[in-house]
Design a protein around this motif. Structure first.
Motif, mmCIF file in Angstrom:
data_model
loop_
_atom_site.group_PDB
_atom_site.id
_atom_site.type_symbol
_atom_site.label_atom_id
_atom_site.label_comp_id
_atom_site.label_asym_id
_atom_site.label_seq_id
_atom_site.Cartn_x
_atom_site.Cartn_y
_atom_site.Cartn_z
ATOM 1 N N THR A 285 0.830 -1.204 0.000
ATOM 2 C CA THR A 285 0.000 0.000 0.000
ATOM 3 C C THR A 285 0.866 1.257 0.000
ATOM 4 O O THR A 285 0.596 2.213 -0.748
ATOM 5 N N LEU A 286 1.904 1.276 0.815
ATOM 6 C CA LEU A 286 2.807 2.426 0.871
ATOM 7 C C LEU A 286 3.451 2.694 -0.483
ATOM 8 O O LEU A 286 3.498 3.829 -0.959
ATOM 9 N N VAL A 287 3.923 1.647 -1.129
ATOM 10 C CA VAL A 287 4.615 1.804 -2.414
ATOM 11 C C VAL A 287 3.633 2.194 -3.510
ATOM 12 O O VAL A 287 3.897 3.105 -4.304
ATOM 13 N N HIS A 288 2.493 1.525 -3.580
ATOM 14 C CA HIS A 288 1.499 1.841 -4.615
ATOM 15 C C HIS A 288 1.110 3.317 -4.566
ATOM 16 O O HIS A 288 1.096 4.005 -5.590
ATOM 17 N N HIS A 289 0.783 3.781 -3.375
ATOM 18 C CA HIS A 289 0.296 5.151 -3.255
ATOM 19 C C HIS A 289 1.423 6.174 -3.370
ATOM 20 O O HIS A 289 1.182 7.314 -3.775
ATOM 21 N N THR A 290 2.632 5.775 -3.035
ATOM 22 C CA THR A 290 3.771 6.674 -3.238
ATOM 23 C C THR A 290 4.016 6.893 -4.729
ATOM 24 O O THR A 290 4.206 8.031 -5.182
ATOM 25 N N LEU A 291 3.994 5.816 -5.498
ATOM 26 C CA LEU A 291 4.198 5.933 -6.945
ATOM 27 C C LEU A 291 3.031 6.658 -7.608
ATOM 28 O O LEU A 291 3.225 7.521 -8.470
ATOM 29 N N LEU A 292 1.808 6.306 -7.205
ATOM 30 C CA LEU A 292 0.631 6.947 -7.775
ATOM 31 C C LEU A 292 0.604 8.434 -7.449
ATOM 32 O O LEU A 292 0.438 9.284 -8.335
#
Length: 406
Positions: A285-292
Motif C-alpha cells: 500500500t505504501l509503495v502503490h500510493h507513493t508511486l501513484l
C-alpha cells in the motif's frame, strides 16, 4: 482495508456521476448512478442483483476508473465491422470499452483466437460479440482488422490463411498492436489485398483505460479514417500520433515496456519494506500510493523531475543519503541502458539495424564485411538518426484543443 465496495444504480440515460478514483479505506460503500450497459473489466468482480443494482468489488485499492461522462458515444457505430485477430488481454482492453461506451455495438465486433479458452473468455465478458471459427470468416467484410497476435506468429503461413478467403474489403484498414513489426511487414504479407495500415504501441495500463498509445499510419489513410482509428485507440487511454514510424520503436522502450520497469522498482521497494518489518500488505500500500501520488503530483505541477526531487531532498537528510546510494549504484545509467536495450530489441524484431546507442556505430543492416584497407570507424555519441515529422498528443473528443510538439 480489504475491499472497496461500490453500489451502482443502473438507469437509462447518461452517467450522472463521474468515477475518478477508488480510494482504499477500512470501509467504503459509495453510490453512483451510471448508464445501462457499463461493463467492468478485470481485476474487478461484479454481481448484478435481480433489482438491477450492480455490486462492484475491487481487491486492488487505488485503481483509477476509466469511466467518465464524456466517454459515451451517442452517434452511429464508427465502423460497419471490426475484426480482432487475437483475443488476448490487449484486445479485450479495446473491445470492452468500445461496447460499454456505445462506440461499437457488440454484434458488430468479431474475434478469433487459436486458443478456444481465450475466445470463450472474451465472448463471456462481452456478450453479443461474434466468435469466428476461422481467419477468413473473421475478416469477411470487416472495415477495420486489428492484429493482436504474437510477433512470432506473423509468418508466411499466417498471411496465406489471412488472404485465402479472398473476401477482404478493398478499403479495409489493418490496425496493428503487434510489438516490433513495421508497417512494411503487413503491406508485404497482405499484398495486394491490404494497402491501408496503422501501427500502434499500447501498454499494459490500457487494460484499465489508463494506458498511452503511440501510433502512425500509411499516407493513404484519410483524415476521417485517422479520426476513427484514434477513437478506437482512445478506449485504452491517451493517444499520441506520430508522422515518423521510427518513433514507434522508440516508444516501445519508454511506454510499451516501461510498466515492467516500474513494476520492478515497485517490487524492490516492497521487498525492502518487508525486510525492514512491514507486513507485505502494508508495504504494498505504501509503495502503490507513493508511486501513484508522485506521478499525479508531477503531472499536476508540470515541474521538471529534478526540481521535484530536489524539493524532497534536505541537506544531509534521509533522502540525500538514499540519493547518494542510487547515484553511486549508477541508477540512472542502468535505467538508460535498459531503455536502449529494449529499443535495440524492437529494431531487431523488425529486421532493422540494432547497432545504435551510446558508444555504438550505426551501419546498414546487415553490416557489410570490413575491409582491411579502410580505417576503423570511431564510436559515435550521435546514437541514432533522429526521426522527422510531428507528434500530436491527442486529447479526447471533449478537449478544447490539442497540444503539439515537434
Amino acid at each position: 482495508f480489504c475491499w472497496n465496495v461500490v453500489l451502482f444504480n443502473i438507469i437509462d440515460g447518461t452517467i450522472e456521476t463521474t468515477i475518478t478514483m477508488l480510494r482504499s479505506s477500512s470501509s467504503s460503500n459509495l453510490v453512483f448512478r451510471v448508464s445501462r450497459g457499463i461493463t467492468v473489466r478485470q481485476p474487478y468482480r461484479h454481481q448484478v442483483s435481480s433489482s438491477g443494482s450492480f455490486l462492484f468489488h475491487s481487491s486492488s485499492p487505488g485503481l483509477t476508473s476509466s469511466f467518465s461522462s464524456s466517454s459515451s458515444h451517442d452517434g452511429p457505430p464508427i465502423y460497419n465491422k471490426i475484426a480482432f485477430l487475437g483475443a488476448g488481454k490487449m484486445a479485450q482492453s479495446m473491445i470492452t470499452p468500445m461496447i460499454s461506451t456505445g462506440l461499437m455495438p457488440a454484434e458488430r465486433i468479431s474475434a478469433f483466437d487459436v486458443s478456444c479458452t481465450t475466445l470463450k473468455q472474451v465472448s463471456h465478458m462481452n456478450e453479443g460479440i461474434v466468435a469466428a471459427e476461422s481467419i477468413p470468416e473473421l475478416v469477411e467484410d470487416a472495415d477495420l482488422i486489428v492484429f493482436a497476435v504474437k510477433p512470432q506468429n506473423l509468418d508466411s503461413t499466417f498471411y496465406q490463411e489471412f488472404i485465402s478467403g479472398n473476401n477482404l474489403r478493398p478499403d479495409a484498414t489493418l490496425l496493428s498492436i503487434v510489438a516490433g513489426k513495421p508497417i512494411q511487414t503487413f503491406l508485404d504479407g497482405a499484398s495486394p489485398h491490404v494497402t491501408k495500415v496503422a501501427r500502434s504501441m499500447p501498454n499494459t495500463p490500457a487494460q484499465i483505460g489508463k494506458g498511452v498509445t503511440v501510433w502512425t499510419c500509411t499516407p493513404n489513410v484519410t483524415t476521417e479514417e485517422r479520426d476513427r482509428i484514434k477513437q478506437v485507440l482512445s478506449c485504452c487511454g491517451k493517444t499520441i500520433f506520430v508522422d515518423d514510424e521510427n518513433f514507434i520503436d522508440m516508444s516501445t522502450s519508454i511506454s510499451g515496456s516501461g510498466p515492467a520497469y516500474i513494476f520492478m522498482l515497485m517490487e524492490a521497494m516492497i521487498d525492502a519494506g518487508v525486510h525492514m518489518g512491514f507486513s507485505r500488505d502494508t508495504a504494498q500500500t505504501l509503495v502503490h500510493h507513493t508511486l501513484l501520488g508522485s506521478t499525479l503530483y508531477a503531472m499536476e505541477t508540470g515541474e521538471h523531475p529534478a526540481i521535484l526531487r530536489n524539493s524532497v531532498t534536505s541537506p544531509a537528510g534521509t533522502t540525500a543519503s538514499a540519493m547518494y546510494e542510487l547515484e553511486n549504484g549508477k541508477f540512472r545509467t542502468v535505467i538508460k541502458d535498459a531503455v536502449w536495450a529494449c529499443y535495440r530489441r524492437s529494431l531487431e524484431m523488425g529486421g532493422h539495424d540494432s547497432n545504435v546507442g551510446p558508444g555504438r556505430v550505426s551501419m546498414p543492416f546487415p553490416a557489410p564485411p570490413s575491409s582491411s584497407s579502410s580505417p576503423p570507424t570511431p564510436p559515435t555519441h550521435h546514437f541514432v538518426e533522429a526521426p522527422t515529422g510531428e507528434m500530436e498528443i491527442e486529447e479526447h473528443s471533449n478537449a478544447s484543443d490539442d497540444e503539439k510538439t515537434s
